[in-house]
Design a protein around this motif. Sequence first.
Motif: not given
Length: 604
Positions: A167-171, A175-177
């Motif tokens: 998963p990639v999260f907005h720093p 939120s999950l992007v």
Amino acid sequence: MARNLGHQHVDAQLEYAEMDLHSGTPGPEEQFPLVRGPIADSWRRSQLLGVDRSEIEPRSSDISCHDDQVLRCVNAVLTRNAQRLANEPVTIIFAAPDGSIIQRFCGDSSLARQLDSVHLAPGSGYDEETMGTNGIGTAVETASPMLVHGSEHYNDKLAVFTCAGQPVFHPLTGSLVGVVDITCYADDATGLLMTTAGALADQIEQSLLDAASPGETQLLREYLGACRHTSNPVIAQSEEVVMMNRHAQQLLTPEDRASLLIHSADFTGDSLQESVVADLPSGLSARLTYKPSTLNGRVVGGIVRVRLGQSAAHEAPAGRHRPLRGLVGTSPEWLRASESLLGHARRGTSVIVTGEPSVGRTTMTRAVHATAFPGERLAVIDCDDSGDVEAFIAELEAELDGRGSLLLRRIDRLDEQAISAVSELLVEHRSVPTGSGPAWIVATRASGCDDTGIDSAVLPNFDVTVSLPPLRHRPEDITKLAIHLLRRLDREGRVRFDDAALRHLSRLPWHGNLAQLQGVVRDCVQTKRSGLICIDDLPAQCDSSIRRSLTPIEAIQRDAIVDALRIHSGRKLAAANHLGISRATIYRKIREFGISVRNRTPEA
């Protein structure tokens, strides 16, 4: 390649576990220790969802409706790394938060054809609900890294692959992007897949951080500083960004977190430090202390520190807080606000009373003054009349020299030509001996107002701020207020609401607060001169698909969902990720609360 993961023994165990799964006996993770718990959990979810195990029927998706900034950062990172892996039999994939595949980089033509045969390509949806256990969809479902090897896939046609989803999260928002995934043939899989996927996710998140505006970066810096030395919840919020630390996730229920976000949103854009106390749905009490975050003299957001305690409404005996004479309502937040303001009045503490228009700021101030100073005079000066600066200042100066108490209504409407003189008079008053001038000075102000001159010159002369809750946060008071307003408009008692109409009124959002409710009651009196006012007699604005009253918790949930849908242009999955709830939950709540999703873009 290094350390091959395709062990026949593991696949045999998976075959037995698969049979056990379909037989309905205890979970495979209990009987077969080589079958990992997350895979077993995903198999069961896939089974309950009725996912086809033998055929590939992906959901088609629109790849053109995603965040442009995110896609720019993703493309830059993945293009650079795809060139380095061009000669390797692997593919790099990026999928949206709903599992829709957006990008695929594959330098191996044979692998690309195999991927195409199972629709593992842009435009297809690989969410768990559609495809069952897989590196993309299961990573989305669990919001955690996921390695799915060979026969661990729920669909048999995917068993030739190994997928590592990260998963990639907005720093900034958390939120999950999306999910970055590395897929290869199962026989070629190595232990480095997850490491590589994790490194790519880190690069994307760093790229998103680098692309943030200076204001967002400043807000993040102050947020991290606030989180560093506390074990309490911390929230950072601006018009575009919301961040919440892990203590908020661990200590608070989803309903409490939604409630905190609603309260903290009231501070957005304010340039002065403020503190309010709020009762949370779980029974906890939260003191929210807001401090604006500024960059070059401009407010770019704010940090809200939260201190939790037991709510007085839950720990105190019933009836401890009683409504003040002249006030209608018994909701905990309304009573707490009146008690707080009354305490400040008795101590002579100068107060800013803030809240949305028509929440009753002046009404509560008058009731508090009558209780704290019975029989004494309350002078009221409306700052909306400050256009004649000389006359306004003369009146204010005279009242500051007088006795009793002083209310400055709508101080946010103070004429800019009067700001300096008003500030000087208030500063001078604070320096006079105790007992001279008004016993109590209070001002009312609409929440969300941002006037640099008033904020910097006038408001610092007041000691504290008391915030009043909007009517939509007081659903238990709406019935009482509707009856009270009806009695004022129909003193002869010729009409009254029936129970169904009152229940209907109590579940409406009332974003116009008391003014809106009063308008509805007035319309009813004008169209119904006698007898019962039924649902069909209510004006058109009261139309609603909900056929029951909302509890206070449900009212908070509804507002949080509506706000999230507005932020994300009606995209339900993005709103669900924003709130930290599942897609199924947000769909159910939209139906349950009768929420109308308007002006929406195509579903991500």
